[in-house]
Design an enzyme around this catalytic site. Structure first.
Site, PDB file in Angstrom:
ATOM      1  N   SER A  53      -5.383   2.683  -8.137  1.00  0.00           N
ATOM      2  CA  SER A  53      -5.155   3.682  -7.099  1.00  0.00           C
ATOM      3  C   SER A  53      -6.317   4.676  -7.132  1.00  0.00           C
ATOM      4  O   SER A  53      -6.555   5.316  -8.155  1.00  0.00           O
ATOM      5  CB  SER A  53      -3.821   4.374  -7.384  1.00  0.00           C
ATOM      6  OG  SER A  53      -3.589   5.423  -6.488  1.00  0.00           O
ATOM      7  N   LYS A  97      -6.340   0.431  -3.976  1.00  0.00           N
ATOM      8  CA  LYS A  97      -5.483   1.271  -3.120  1.00  0.00           C
ATOM      9  C   LYS A  97      -6.191   2.593  -2.904  1.00  0.00           C
ATOM     10  O   LYS A  97      -6.572   3.262  -3.870  1.00  0.00           O
ATOM     11  CB  LYS A  97      -4.135   1.455  -3.815  1.00  0.00           C
ATOM     12  CG  LYS A  97      -3.307   2.669  -3.402  1.00  0.00           C
ATOM     13  CD  LYS A  97      -1.888   2.551  -3.957  1.00  0.00           C
ATOM     14  CE  LYS A  97      -1.333   3.899  -4.400  1.00  0.00           C
ATOM     15  NZ  LYS A  97       0.019   3.782  -4.989  1.00  0.00           N
ATOM     16  N   LEU A  98      -6.392   2.945  -1.636  1.00  0.00           N
ATOM     17  CA  LEU A  98      -7.042   4.221  -1.315  1.00  0.00           C
ATOM     18  C   LEU A  98      -5.986   5.238  -0.930  1.00  0.00           C
ATOM     19  O   LEU A  98      -5.122   4.973  -0.082  1.00  0.00           O
ATOM     20  CB  LEU A  98      -8.010   4.051  -0.135  1.00  0.00           C
ATOM     21  CG  LEU A  98      -9.137   3.021  -0.268  1.00  0.00           C
ATOM     22  CD1 LEU A  98      -9.997   3.041   0.994  1.00  0.00           C
ATOM     23  CD2 LEU A  98      -9.990   3.313  -1.505  1.00  0.00           C
ATOM     24  N   LYS A  99      -6.050   6.411  -1.532  1.00  0.00           N
ATOM     25  CA  LYS A  99      -5.197   7.512  -1.097  1.00  0.00           C
ATOM     26  C   LYS A  99      -5.746   8.032   0.222  1.00  0.00           C
ATOM     27  O   LYS A  99      -6.975   8.192   0.359  1.00  0.00           O
ATOM     28  CB  LYS A  99      -5.212   8.617  -2.152  1.00  0.00           C
ATOM     29  CG  LYS A  99      -4.510   8.227  -3.449  1.00  0.00           C
ATOM     30  CD  LYS A  99      -3.004   8.098  -3.226  1.00  0.00           C
ATOM     31  CE  LYS A  99      -2.269   7.982  -4.540  1.00  0.00           C
ATOM     32  NZ  LYS A  99      -0.801   7.902  -4.343  1.00  0.00           N
ATOM     33  N   ASP A 125      -2.333   4.569   0.678  1.00  0.00           N
ATOM     34  CA  ASP A 125      -1.128   5.333   0.324  1.00  0.00           C
ATOM     35  C   ASP A 125      -1.267   6.747   0.873  1.00  0.00           C
ATOM     36  O   ASP A 125      -2.173   7.486   0.471  1.00  0.00           O
ATOM     37  CB  ASP A 125      -0.964   5.365  -1.209  1.00  0.00           C
ATOM     38  CG  ASP A 125       0.336   6.026  -1.651  1.00  0.00           C
ATOM     39  OD1 ASP A 125       1.114   6.488  -0.786  1.00  0.00           O
ATOM     40  OD2 ASP A 125       0.583   6.071  -2.878  1.00  0.00           O
ATOM     41  N   ASN A 166       1.266   9.104   0.798  1.00  0.00           N
ATOM     42  CA  ASN A 166       2.159  10.079   0.156  1.00  0.00           C
ATOM     43  C   ASN A 166       2.779  11.040   1.161  1.00  0.00           C
ATOM     44  O   ASN A 166       2.736  12.260   1.001  1.00  0.00           O
ATOM     45  CB  ASN A 166       1.432  10.848  -0.955  1.00  0.00           C
ATOM     46  CG  ASN A 166       1.190   9.991  -2.186  1.00  0.00           C
ATOM     47  OD1 ASN A 166       0.053   9.640  -2.487  1.00  0.00           O
ATOM     48  ND2 ASN A 166       2.238   9.614  -2.883  1.00  0.00           N
ATOM     49  N   GLU A 172       1.371   2.570   2.405  1.00  0.00           N
ATOM     50  CA  GLU A 172       2.460   3.082   1.565  1.00  0.00           C
ATOM     51  C   GLU A 172       2.862   4.480   2.038  1.00  0.00           C
ATOM     52  O   GLU A 172       2.003   5.348   2.244  1.00  0.00           O
ATOM     53  CB  GLU A 172       1.939   3.124   0.117  1.00  0.00           C
ATOM     54  CG  GLU A 172       2.962   3.471  -0.938  1.00  0.00           C
ATOM     55  CD  GLU A 172       2.345   3.381  -2.353  1.00  0.00           C
ATOM     56  OE1 GLU A 172       1.321   2.690  -2.535  1.00  0.00           O
ATOM     57  OE2 GLU A 172       2.889   4.020  -3.264  1.00  0.00           O
ATOM     58  N   ASP A 198       7.596   4.180  -0.980  1.00  0.00           N
ATOM     59  CA  ASP A 198       7.549   4.659  -2.363  1.00  0.00           C
ATOM     60  C   ASP A 198       8.572   5.795  -2.467  1.00  0.00           C
ATOM     61  O   ASP A 198       9.736   5.565  -2.827  1.00  0.00           O
ATOM     62  CB  ASP A 198       6.107   5.102  -2.682  1.00  0.00           C
ATOM     63  CG  ASP A 198       5.933   5.790  -4.030  1.00  0.00           C
ATOM     64  OD1 ASP A 198       6.924   6.032  -4.727  1.00  0.00           O
ATOM     65  OD2 ASP A 198       4.775   6.114  -4.401  1.00  0.00           O
ATOM     66  N   LYS A 256       9.100   2.012  -8.738  1.00  0.00           N
ATOM     67  CA  LYS A 256       8.708   2.867  -9.863  1.00  0.00           C
ATOM     68  C   LYS A 256       9.969   3.169 -10.650  1.00  0.00           C
ATOM     69  O   LYS A 256      10.837   3.910 -10.184  1.00  0.00           O
ATOM     70  CB  LYS A 256       8.119   4.191  -9.361  1.00  0.00           C
ATOM     71  CG  LYS A 256       6.680   4.140  -8.928  1.00  0.00           C
ATOM     72  CD  LYS A 256       6.205   5.522  -8.518  1.00  0.00           C
ATOM     73  CE  LYS A 256       4.873   5.424  -7.808  1.00  0.00           C
ATOM     74  NZ  LYS A 256       4.541   6.683  -7.112  1.00  0.00           N
TER      75      LYS A 256
END
Ligand code: OSB
Ligand code: MG
Length: 378
Positions: free
Chosen positions: A145, A171-173, A199, A201, A224, A249, A273
């Protein structure tokens, strides 16, 4: 299983580099460890709560408080009651789950306590986490990540470094203002063959659907958690407007949430998770549910030390974890891990086979990073 006492230990673990997401920047991990001491063994659980309630409502001081004030006393009270008709007032991880059920939420705290009991139980039985969970592989393919950076060139350097180390999936934020450009740049530089996902968030709203649909050009494995954690219905609406599969998530805190998300069409992939869902038993239920529905799943991460990582790698080796997980090597996070470091071999981590977690903290290193300990006698 009887319990002599439980230790709450806080450790401070500097990260090798700041990790920036849409919810904040982490420069060190303030971790709560739970150590359950029984006459036969000791078991470890790592609480994944972060210092501030930004990823989830939980935070590490809150987790310590609810454990010492309510959860640990509930286990102690159970062990103090005389043996029942079966002649056994002992504890196991299943019973811990039931004893903690009356307490609402606080799943990260519950997961840490349940995992410590499960580890002690498995070490006593001489059985590994992987065997207990039903792992079917002896090593797992690993993703990494990659946080939000100050510039695209800086990001490209970071991704190049991870690919050199062997990571199988990137995985790129992302967040508004850091999405199409970095994704396009990574695709252009490293090609269409690499496994790439993003992702958010929870940084977007359904009003961003047209913008997010532009990510469809980049053949991502998944996006995500684009929307807020309680926007289950909006995720279902967004799914109809994107070709990129949606993975949840933050929204999935239990098997019931996963069942709801799947039947609503809110996601076609689930990030499992264990910390977020209350432990490995619930994580296994989510895994089984996804598998039964043909929904892809993978093991997420919360910047764990070697203790949490060991159990995550075991989960990632289950047959329904069909995508590479955020199970990166120790050195991606810490210069010095508290266990023997997990090292990438050919893009994979080996699933521990020893009893319980199969790893233990190295005493001298653990002492060096410890900031506080608290012993709760039974
Ligand atoms: O959203 O998956 C996330 C880390 C902390 C909190 C939330 C997330 C993450 C990561 C890193 O993406 C995963 C890892 O490598 O442990
Ligand atoms: Mg995530």
């Amino acid at each position: 299983m009887k319990i002599n006492g439980i230790e709450l230990r806080r450790i401070a673990m500097p990260l090798v580099a700041p990790f920036r997401t849409s919810f904040g920047t982490e420069t060190r991990r303030d971790v709560l460890l739970v150590r359950v001491v029984t006459p036969q063994a000791e078991g470890w659980g790592e609480c994944v709560a972060m210092s501030e309630p930004l990823y989830s409502p939980e935070y590490v001081d809150g987790a310590a408080d609810v454990l010492r004030r309510f959860m640990i006393p509930a286990l102690r009270a159970r062990l103090a009651t005389p043996a029942d008709a079966d002649g056994d007032a002992g504890l196991d991880a299943n019973l811990v789950g039931r004893l903690l059920e009356p307490f609402r939420g606080h799943r990260m705290a519950k997961a840490a306590l349940e995992t410590a009991v499960l580890d002690a139980e498995l070490r006593t039985a001489g059985r590994s986490f992987g065997s207990y969970l039903g792992a079917t592989r002896d090593r797992v393919p690993c993703g990494v990540s990659v946080g939000i950076m100050n510039s695209v060139p800086e990001l490209l350097d970071a991704v190049a470094g991870y690919l050199d180390e062997g990571y199988i999936r990137i995985k790129l934020k992302i967040e508004p203002g850091w999405d199409l450009d970095p994704v396009r740049a990574v695709r252009e530089r490293f090609g269409d063959g690499m496994l790439l996902q993003v992702d958010a968030n929870a940084a977007y709203t359904l009003a961003d659907a047209n913008h997010l649909a532009k990510l469809d050009d980049f053949d991502l494995l998944l996006i995500e958690q684009p929307l807020a954690e309680d926007d289950m219905v909006q995720h279902a609406a967004l799914a109809k407007r994107l070709r990129t599969p949606i993975c949840l998530d933050e929204s999935i805190e239990s098997a019931a949430h996963a069942a709801a998300a799947i039947s609503l069409g809110a996601c076609s992939v689930v990030n499992i998770k264990p910390g977020r869902v209350g432990g490995y038993l619930e994580a296994r239920r989510i895994h089984d549910l996804c598998r039964a529905h043909g929904v892809a799943a993978w093991c997420g991460g919360m910047l764990e030390t070697g203790l949490g990582r060991a159990a995550n790698v075991a989960l990632a080796a289950m047959p329904g974890c069909t995508l590479p997980g955020d199970t990166s090597a120790s050195r991606r996070y810490f210069a010095t891990d508290i266990t023997e470091p997990f090292e990438l071999q050919d893009g994979h981590l080996t699933v521990p086979t020893g009893p319980g977690l199969g790893v233990t903290p190295i005493p001298e290193i653990l002492e060096q990073v410890t900031t506080a300990t608290e012993w709760i006698a039974f």
